[in-house]
Design an enzyme around this catalytic site. Structure first.
Site, PDB file in Angstrom:
ATOM      1  N   LYS A   1      -7.022  -7.822  -9.132  1.00  0.00           N
ATOM      2  CA  LYS A   1      -6.384  -6.726  -9.648  1.00  0.00           C
ATOM      3  C   LYS A   1      -5.742  -6.953 -10.912  1.00  0.00           C
ATOM      4  O   LYS A   1      -5.871  -6.517 -11.950  1.00  0.00           O
ATOM      5  CB  LYS A   1      -5.878  -5.813  -8.432  1.00  0.00           C
ATOM      6  CG  LYS A   1      -6.747  -5.140  -7.830  1.00  0.00           C
ATOM      7  CD  LYS A   1      -5.801  -4.390  -6.441  1.00  0.00           C
ATOM      8  CE  LYS A   1      -7.036  -3.838  -5.504  1.00  0.00           C
ATOM      9  NZ  LYS A   1      -6.402  -3.345  -4.193  1.00  0.00           N
TER      10      LYS A   1
ATOM     11  N   GLN B   1      -0.632  -2.864  -1.661  1.00  0.00           N
ATOM     12  CA  GLN B   1      -1.802  -3.322  -0.784  1.00  0.00           C
ATOM     13  C   GLN B   1      -2.005  -3.162   0.521  1.00  0.00           C
ATOM     14  O   GLN B   1      -0.757  -3.703   1.208  1.00  0.00           O
ATOM     15  CB  GLN B   1      -1.853  -4.840  -1.465  1.00  0.00           C
ATOM     16  CG  GLN B   1      -3.064  -5.586  -0.528  1.00  0.00           C
ATOM     17  CD  GLN B   1      -4.258  -4.897  -1.480  1.00  0.00           C
ATOM     18  OE1 GLN B   1      -4.550  -4.935  -2.552  1.00  0.00           O
ATOM     19  NE2 GLN B   1      -5.603  -4.506  -0.570  1.00  0.00           N
TER      20      GLN B   1
ATOM     21  N   ASP C   1      -3.742   5.010  -6.671  1.00  0.00           N
ATOM     22  CA  ASP C   1      -4.820   4.611  -5.436  1.00  0.00           C
ATOM     23  C   ASP C   1      -5.343   6.146  -4.907  1.00  0.00           C
ATOM     24  O   ASP C   1      -6.428   6.022  -4.179  1.00  0.00           O
ATOM     25  CB  ASP C   1      -4.174   4.082  -4.136  1.00  0.00           C
ATOM     26  CG  ASP C   1      -4.863   2.586  -3.814  1.00  0.00           C
ATOM     27  OD1 ASP C   1      -6.048   2.260  -4.447  1.00  0.00           O
ATOM     28  OD2 ASP C   1      -3.811   1.921  -3.127  1.00  0.00           O
TER      29      ASP C   1
END
Ligand code: NDP
Length: 290
Positions: A53, A97, A120
């Site tokens: 990422k 994460q 997200d």
């Protein structure tokens, strides 16, 4: 019939190229989009996702910062950091994460991220907005799936989409997103029986389970479009999806490979959500400056 491959890697590469130009334009206007990535612990898979990422951000010119906590971090310390990032002007998107260690509630973490920075798309406010057909951050994997179908000119409206797997991050939001795109949707899970009775009806079959070889050629109808979300490591450490690729590709019309299918699309949609967050922030700032 041999299916046409939907090359997520190539589609994502083209999208990153376009984003690079968009970021360049934003920078020339004095704005730098920024993403904060929060990692807890030393899980090798999580570390590798996070590295990818950050690399993607560098490639397109997005500013990124990595906050790495030890496995033992307290929930309070993590939530305090998220609150700090919510206020930080150089950060437009926040990604924590998953999975997180046992002492930390994932739901608390997700709900502490400002909905405006929730790139997200997991915050209940964004999920609720998607549920009611309003503009929102859409979870990256479902968004990437829709995007890759558009890229190969598959019309979604009117199709029967069967999704296997009902997780909060893939199956459920994918069902909503297909519904919002005027598909007829069937959502299957571990208690669906017999599974193949449903999968055989699919014009578009999305498989997101995490069980290698779950779907074989006998489970699909001829000409189906097959999207394999699954990521499994086989005995010799190689990545495989949930679909028996070689046999299914001989019966499907389109198929995604693993690796190189949904994975790169998920990553690129995170960048897209970050740019969306930054653009929104800049518009608001300019409005208040007037
Ligand atoms: P979860 O474990 O959260 O959910 C799995 C789902 O599959 C559950 O809904 C479960 O049903 C269902 N399921 C389990 N066994 C069966 C079965 N035999 N038949 C039908 N349904 C079954 O997984 P995720 O959604 O997080 O991930 C799914 C897969 O996708 C994993 O391999 C993951 O690594 C991969 N993934 C890939 C991404 C990418 O970018 N390529 C992104 C995210 C995930 P029930 O609810 O009844 O338990």
């Amino acid at each position: 019939m041999t299916a046409q491959l939907i090359n997520g890697k190539e589609i994502a590469r083209a999208k990153r190229l376009a984003m690079k130009a968009a970021v360049g334009k934003m920078k020339s206007e004095g704005a730098v989009p920024g993403l904060a990535v929060v990692l807890v612990g030393e899980n090798p898979a999580s570390q590798s996702y996070v590295k990818g990422k950050i690399r993607d951000c560098k490639e397109v010119g997005i500013y990124s910062e990595l906050i790495h906590f030890p496995e033992s971090v307290s929930e309070k310390a993590l939530l305090d950091k998220i609150r700090e990032l919510n206020e930080k002007a150089s950060v437009h998107g926040i990604l924590v994460q998953l999975p997180l260690p046992k002492q930390i509630s994932e739901q608390k973490v997700i709900q502490t991220i400002s909905p405006a920075k929730d790139v997200d798309g997991f915050h209940p406010i964004n999920l609720g907005r998607m549920m009611t057909g309003q503009s929102s951050f859409v979870p990256c994997t479902p968004a990437g799936i829709i995007e890759m179908l558009h890229a190969v000119n598959v019309q979604i409206a009117g199709k029967h989409v069967v999704i296997v797997g009902r997780s909060n991050i893939v199956g459920k939001p994918a069902a909503l997103l297909f519904l919002n795109n005027n598909a007829t949707v069937t959502l299957c899970h571990s208690k669906t029986t017999p599974l193949s009775q449903y999968t055989k009806q699919a014009d578009v079959l999305v498989v997101a389970v995490g069980h290698a070889g779950l779907i074989g050629a006998e489970d699909i109808k001829p000409g189906a479009i097959v999207i394999d979300v699954g990521m499994n490591r086989n005995a010799d450490g190689k990545l495989a999806g949930d679909v028996e690729f070689e046999e299914v590709r001989e019966k499907a019309s389109f198929i995604t490979p693993v690796p190189g299918g949904v994975g790169p699309m998920t990553r690129v949609m995170l960048l897209e959500n970050t740019l969306k967050a930054a653009n929104h922030f800049i518009r608001e700032r300019d409005l208040h400056a007037e």
